[in-house]
Motif scaffolding. Structure first.
Motif, short mmCIF file in Angstrom:
data_model
loop_
_atom_site.label_atom_id
_atom_site.label_comp_id
_atom_site.label_asym_id
_atom_site.label_seq_id
_atom_site.Cartn_x
_atom_site.Cartn_y
_atom_site.Cartn_z
N LEU A 43 0.82 -1.21 0.00
CA LEU A 43 0.00 0.00 0.00
C LEU A 43 0.85 1.26 0.00
N GLY A 44 1.93 1.27 0.77
CA GLY A 44 2.74 2.47 0.91
C GLY A 44 2.26 3.34 2.05
N ALA A 45 2.91 4.48 2.22
CA ALA A 45 2.58 5.41 3.31
C ALA A 45 1.12 5.83 3.22
N THR A 46 0.53 6.11 4.39
CA THR A 46 -0.88 6.49 4.46
C THR A 46 -1.19 7.68 3.57
N ASN A 47 -0.36 8.69 3.62
CA ASN A 47 -0.55 9.85 2.76
C ASN A 47 0.05 9.56 1.39
N GLY A 48 -0.79 9.57 0.38
CA GLY A 48 -0.32 9.27 -0.96
C GLY A 48 0.83 10.14 -1.43
N LEU A 49 0.90 11.38 -0.92
CA LEU A 49 2.00 12.27 -1.29
C LEU A 49 3.34 11.78 -0.76
N ASN A 50 3.31 10.95 0.31
CA ASN A 50 4.53 10.44 0.91
C ASN A 50 4.82 9.00 0.54
N ALA A 51 3.92 8.37 -0.22
CA ALA A 51 4.07 6.96 -0.56
C ALA A 51 5.05 6.79 -1.72
N ALA A 52 5.87 5.78 -1.61
CA ALA A 52 6.88 5.51 -2.63
C ALA A 52 6.25 5.07 -3.95
N ALA A 53 6.88 5.49 -5.03
CA ALA A 53 6.47 5.01 -6.36
C ALA A 53 6.54 3.49 -6.36
N GLY A 54 5.61 2.88 -7.03
CA GLY A 54 5.56 1.42 -7.06
C GLY A 54 4.58 0.84 -6.05
N THR A 55 4.24 1.62 -5.02
CA THR A 55 3.20 1.19 -4.09
C THR A 55 1.85 1.62 -4.63
N ILE A 56 0.79 1.03 -4.11
CA ILE A 56 -0.55 1.37 -4.59
C ILE A 56 -0.84 2.84 -4.36
N ARG A 57 -0.59 3.33 -3.15
CA ARG A 57 -0.85 4.74 -2.88
C ARG A 57 0.13 5.64 -3.61
N GLY A 58 1.37 5.21 -3.72
CA GLY A 58 2.36 6.01 -4.42
C GLY A 58 2.04 6.19 -5.89
N ASP A 59 1.42 5.18 -6.47
CA ASP A 59 1.09 5.24 -7.89
C ASP A 59 -0.25 5.91 -8.18
N PHE A 60 -1.19 5.87 -7.22
CA PHE A 60 -2.54 6.31 -7.54
C PHE A 60 -3.15 7.34 -6.60
N SER A 61 -2.48 7.72 -5.50
CA SER A 61 -3.09 8.62 -4.53
C SER A 61 -2.21 9.84 -4.28
N SER A 62 -2.86 10.95 -4.02
CA SER A 62 -2.13 12.16 -3.62
C SER A 62 -2.87 12.82 -2.45
N SER A 63 -3.42 11.99 -1.57
CA SER A 63 -4.22 12.48 -0.46
C SER A 63 -3.97 11.65 0.79
N ARG A 64 -4.18 12.26 1.94
CA ARG A 64 -4.08 11.54 3.22
C ARG A 64 -5.35 10.72 3.45
N GLN A 65 -6.51 11.33 3.24
CA GLN A 65 -7.77 10.63 3.49
C GLN A 65 -8.21 9.79 2.31
N MET A 66 -8.13 10.33 1.12
CA MET A 66 -8.53 9.58 -0.07
C MET A 66 -7.33 8.80 -0.57
N ASN A 67 -7.01 7.76 0.22
CA ASN A 67 -5.80 6.99 -0.05
C ASN A 67 -6.10 5.58 -0.54
#
Length: 152
Positions: free
Chosen positions: A88-112
């Motif tokens: 999944l990556g870090a909870t906040n999509g802005l902090n999630a590493a590329a290659g993780t689900i959130r890192g690839d598709f999210s840029s939000s803390r709540q809408m992650n």
């Protein structure tokens, strides 16, 4: 083997990312042993997020999780809780590493996009909120022997 709960949140459903996310878990060799789409009610939201109900951010969290359908999945595999959370990556999509689900598709803390249990106790409690035991369909895919050694 370990089991964990994964929720594809309203934003994952609305953005049509369900298949993309599910395929990542399957490609990793995890087994989806139960899955259903449902509308979270305020009551279920309060049960699921019980530790957050009194926090100032809870009303927004509840409003979001009940805003559209979700997909609940019981996922099984070796170290499934850790593996899923790393995927999944870090909870906040802005902090999630590329290659993780959130890192690839999210840029939000709540809408992650995705929720996953954070430990064995949480997984057992959360799985029981979303699935009855008779809804779990554990199985051993025939390709397992090509994905890991017999002693793993």
């Amino acid at each position: 083997m370990q089991r964990t709960l994964v929720l594809l949140k309203p934003d994952a459903v609305q953005r049509r990312l369900m298949g993309e996310i599910i395929s990542r878990f399957e490609k990793k060799g995890l087994n989806i042993i139960a899955m259903k789409m449902l509308q979270v009610t305020p009551t279920l939201a309060k049960e699921h997020y019980a530790e957050h109900v009194e926090k100032p951010f809870y009303p927004g969290l509840e409003s979001f999780i009940i805003s559209a359908p979700i997909v609940a999945m019981a996922i099984e595999g070796l170290e499934a809780i850790r593996v899923v959370r790393e995927m999944l990556g870090a909870t906040n999509g802005l902090n999630a590493a590329a290659g993780t689900i959130r890192g690839d598709f999210s840029s939000s803390r709540q809408m992650n996009l995705v929720h996953a249990s954070d430990g064995e106790e949480a997984a057992a409690r959360e799985l029981a909120l979303y699935f009855n035991e008779d809804e779990i369909c554990a199985y051993n895919p025939v390709l397992t022997s090509f994905m890991r050694a017999a002693d793993e």
